[in-house]
Enzyme design. Structure first.
Site, PDB file in Angstrom:
ATOM      1  N   LYS A 164       0.834  -1.207   0.000  1.00 39.20           N
ATOM      2  CA  LYS A 164       0.000   0.000   0.000  1.00 39.20           C
ATOM      3  C   LYS A 164       0.865   1.252   0.000  1.00 39.20           C
ATOM      4  CE  LYS A 164      -2.633  -0.664   3.656  1.00 39.20           C
ATOM      5  NZ  LYS A 164      -3.735  -0.533   4.601  1.00 39.20           N
ATOM      6  N   GLU A 266      -5.404  -3.117  10.543  1.00 42.47           N
ATOM      7  CA  GLU A 266      -5.993  -1.796  10.805  1.00 42.47           C
ATOM      8  C   GLU A 266      -6.569  -1.697  12.215  1.00 42.47           C
ATOM      9  OE1 GLU A 266      -6.471   0.963   8.425  1.00 42.47           O
ATOM     10  OE2 GLU A 266      -4.776  -0.103   7.577  1.00 42.47           O
TER      11      GLU A 266
HETATM   12  N1  LIG Z   1       1.107   0.624   4.923  1.00 41.07           N
HETATM   13  C1  LIG Z   1       1.615   1.834   4.954  1.00 41.07           C
HETATM   14  O1  LIG Z   1       1.914   2.367   3.928  1.00 41.07           O
HETATM   15  C2  LIG Z   1       1.862   2.520   6.278  1.00 41.07           C
HETATM   16  C3  LIG Z   1       1.905   1.818   7.472  1.00 41.07           C
HETATM   17  C4  LIG Z   1       2.238   2.515   8.665  1.00 41.07           C
HETATM   18  C5  LIG Z   1       2.490   3.879   8.624  1.00 41.07           C
HETATM   19  N2  LIG Z   1       2.402   4.536   7.430  1.00 41.07           N
HETATM   20  C6  LIG Z   1       2.640   5.979   7.362  1.00 41.07           C
HETATM   21  O2  LIG Z   1       3.918   6.296   7.903  1.00 41.07           O
HETATM   22  C7  LIG Z   1       3.904   7.630   8.373  1.00 41.07           C
HETATM   23  C8  LIG Z   1       4.558   7.705   9.747  1.00 41.07           C
HETATM   24  O3  LIG Z   1       5.857   7.216   9.643  1.00 41.07           O
HETATM   25  P1  LIG Z   1       7.045   7.759  10.560  1.00 41.07           P
HETATM   26  O4  LIG Z   1       6.605   7.846  11.960  1.00 41.07           O
HETATM   27  O5  LIG Z   1       8.231   6.950  10.212  1.00 41.07           O
HETATM   28  O6  LIG Z   1       7.149   9.286  10.071  1.00 41.07           O
HETATM   29  P2  LIG Z   1       8.357  10.156   9.462  1.00 41.07           P
HETATM   30  O7  LIG Z   1       8.730   9.629   8.148  1.00 41.07           O
HETATM   31  O8  LIG Z   1       7.932  11.567   9.507  1.00 41.07           O
HETATM   32  O9  LIG Z   1       9.538   9.982  10.518  1.00 41.07           O
HETATM   33  C9  LIG Z   1       9.406  10.535  11.817  1.00 41.07           C
HETATM   34  C10 LIG Z   1      10.510  11.551  12.133  1.00 41.07           C
HETATM   35  O10 LIG Z   1      11.731  10.870  12.354  1.00 41.07           O
HETATM   36  C11 LIG Z   1      12.787  11.458  11.609  1.00 41.07           C
HETATM   37  N3  LIG Z   1      13.709  10.352  11.358  1.00 41.07           N
HETATM   38  C12 LIG Z   1      13.598   9.394  10.422  1.00 41.07           C
HETATM   39  N4  LIG Z   1      14.570   8.472  10.587  1.00 41.07           N
HETATM   40  C13 LIG Z   1      15.318   8.874  11.639  1.00 41.07           C
HETATM   41  C14 LIG Z   1      16.452   8.340  12.310  1.00 41.07           C
HETATM   42  N5  LIG Z   1      16.985   7.171  11.922  1.00 41.07           N
HETATM   43  N6  LIG Z   1      16.961   9.015  13.351  1.00 41.07           N
HETATM   44  C15 LIG Z   1      16.395  10.177  13.775  1.00 41.07           C
HETATM   45  N7  LIG Z   1      15.314  10.729  13.194  1.00 41.07           N
HETATM   46  C16 LIG Z   1      14.780  10.077  12.132  1.00 41.07           C
HETATM   47  C17 LIG Z   1      12.117  12.066  10.430  1.00 41.07           C
HETATM   48  O11 LIG Z   1      12.882  13.127   9.892  1.00 41.07           O
HETATM   49  C18 LIG Z   1      10.795  12.542  11.022  1.00 41.07           C
HETATM   50  O12 LIG Z   1      10.969  13.808  11.598  1.00 41.07           O
HETATM   51  C19 LIG Z   1       2.462   8.077   8.400  1.00 41.07           C
HETATM   52  O13 LIG Z   1       2.240   8.934   7.316  1.00 41.07           O
HETATM   53  C20 LIG Z   1       1.684   6.773   8.205  1.00 41.07           C
HETATM   54  O14 LIG Z   1       0.450   6.965   7.553  1.00 41.07           O
HETATM   55  C21 LIG Z   1       2.123   3.895   6.281  1.00 41.07           C
END
Ligand SMILES: NC(=O)c1ccc[n+]([C@@H]2O[C@H](COP(=O)([O-])OP(=O)(O)OC[C@H]3O[C@@H](n4cnc5c(N)ncnc54)[C@H](O)[C@@H]3O)[C@@H](O)[C@H]2O)c1
Ligand SMILES: [Zn+2]
Length: 410
Positions: A164, A266
């Site tokens: 997805k 979900e």
């Molecule tokens: N099936 C899917 O496609 C699916 C499943 C779960 C979540 N998601 C999506 O994922 C998103 C959330 O992901 P997230 O929490 O990774 O968000 P993100 O990509 O914004 O990362 C979170 C923060 O961590 C920082 N960061 C990334 N890697 C780092 C590291 N190694 N060290 C320090 N900082 C780092 C980033 O710059 C950001 O500020 C949402 O949009 C959600 O809808 C999608």
């Protein structure tokens, strides 16, 4: 908008010996008839570059956010550039940039760079750049090869183990997207361990969700692994990744498009997504709620609804509370938000249409017991009166007013 695109500079000579790779292992998962290679370890930048070189790409497009560009993506792009023209596309960190505007800019920049059907899109970062890169790869020439290099727990353990791909619109999260299977997932656990405690906690919520809704046999191992302080070693994160891969790998084999048994992933997301979209703030600064935090609150609400409906007993509720407490996430909404706003956003939930229900109902995954989802009429989504959901959201708010716990250092 502060979108950057640049070709990486030639790599500087290394002055210090890089840390040696360790814990290198290969895994895979099968999805929609395709085997996806998984490479896992610590300090494996050279191994990642070698795995990417095997794809024989004519160009690489590395998609990242500005923070991860500094941390890991820039260095990987420089390494790739030594043998293959490489474009680094970065957006400012944040959910508000996971949208069509960023995507459209990236499409133009990639085409200007001269991508062809032989090019490869490399997503380096958390779930946000990962999702943007996924849609970009799926759209360009109706499908370029995609490799995920997740750098957050949520991306490694959840979003990349999926076909997805989606971006947000003003209506709801993940409303514009497609299915696209990656070629490979390359995880440097030493990079993932750099995440903030708050992001690490948020990431582990999805693994806890899998155990609560799908694989309760993992609960004893999670009890050993989870720590409120979130001071996880790369090896701990490797274990958490393996737990997630075991559940998601099995489910995606059965249901790659997450429409039947995959809907269980979900769990907690019906209220969770609505809280994210409603911009529920947390903490003294009222900063935006994170995806995993929203899922933890969503699971709390789902357990409450199941309990009120006479399905889940007090023991089931207690297991939810215990595991969420072990993550170190607060189980209440600390900043005011009207339950009606949450219900309004649920109405636009992306599962709308999977199962019909009347306007006074909401469909959600409910548990009869931990690991035992309700599966009425062979559907895991159950219509629930809105009043029950509103009561559960009221409860999150009521506890928030009394809450003194906060949610730990960020
Ligand atoms: N099936 C899917 O496609 C699916 C499943 C779960 C979540 N998601 C999506 O994922 C998103 C959330 O992901 P997230 O929490 O990774 O968000 P993100 O990509 O914004 O990362 C979170 C923060 O961590 C920082 N960061 C990334 N890697 C780092 C590291 N190694 N060290 C320090 N900082 C780092 C980033 O710059 C950001 O500020 C949402 O949009 C959600 O809808 C999608
Ligand atoms: Zn999720």
């Amino acid at each position: 908008m502060d979108l950057q695109a640049r070709e990486p500079a030639a790599a500087a000579d290394a002055t210090a010996a890089p840390p040696l790779p360790s814990g290198l292992r290969e895994r895979s998962f099968d999805i929609a008839g395709k085997r996806v290679r998984v490479v896992l370890g610590e300090h494996i930048e050279a191994e990642m570059a070698a795995a990417l070189a095997e794809l024989d790409a004519d160009r690489f497009v590395v998609v990242t956010d500005a923070r991860v560009a500094e941390l890991a993506a820039g260095a990987l792009a420089e390494r790739l550039e030594r043998t293959t023209p490489t474009l680094l596309l970065s957006h400012p960190p944040g959910e508000e940039f996971k949208n069509l505007a960023t995507l459209s800019r990236f499409v133009d920049l990639a085409l200007d760079f001269g991508v062809t059907r032989r090019s490869v899109v490399v997503a380096v970062g958390g779930g946000i750049p990962g999702n943007i890169a996924g849609v970009l790869a799926g759209l360009l020439f109706r499908g370029l090869r995609l490799v995920h290099v997740p750098t957050t727990v949520i991306a490694a353990c959840d979003s990349v183990l999926s076909v997805k791909q989606a971006v947000n619109t003003g209506h709801a999260k993940n409303t514009v997207g497609l299915y696209h299977i990656p070629e490979a997932v390359l995880v440097d656990l030493a990079v993932v361990a750099n995440g903030s405690p708050r992001d690490l906690r948020s990431g582990t919520c999805e693994t806890v969700k899998n155990a609560l809704a799908i694989e309760p046999a993992q609960i004893p191992r999670l009890r050993r692994l989870l720590r409120r302080e979130a001071d996880y070693s790369p090896a701990d994160l490797g274990e958490i990744f393996e737990l997630s891969l075991a559940v998601k790998g099995r489910l995606l084999l059965e249901d790659p498009y997450e429409k039947h048994a995959g809907v269980l992933l979900e769990y907690g997301h019906t209220v969770g997504h609505a809280l994210e979209l409603a911009g529920a703030g947390r903490g003294p600064g009222g900063d935006m709620i994170k995806h995993g935090e929203a899922v933890a609150l969503g699971m709390t609400a789902a357990a409450d609804v199941a309990h009120r409906a006479g399905l889940l007993d007090a023991e089931g509720l207690a297991v939810h509370e215990e595991l969420i407490d072990r993550i170190g996430i607060c189980r209440c909404l600390t900043v005011g938000i009207a339950p009606e706003t949450v219900l309004h956003h649920i109405a636009y939930d992306n599962k709308r249409g999977y199962r019909s229900c009347d306007g006074s109902e909401v469909t959600m995954v409910l548990l009869r017991a931990v690991g035992a989802p309700l599966n009425a009429e062979q559907r895991y989504l159950t219509p629930v009166p809105q009043t029950l959901v509103a009561a559960a959201v009221h409860d999150l708010l009521r506890r928030g007013k009394e809450c003194t716990a906060g949610h730990g250092p960020s």
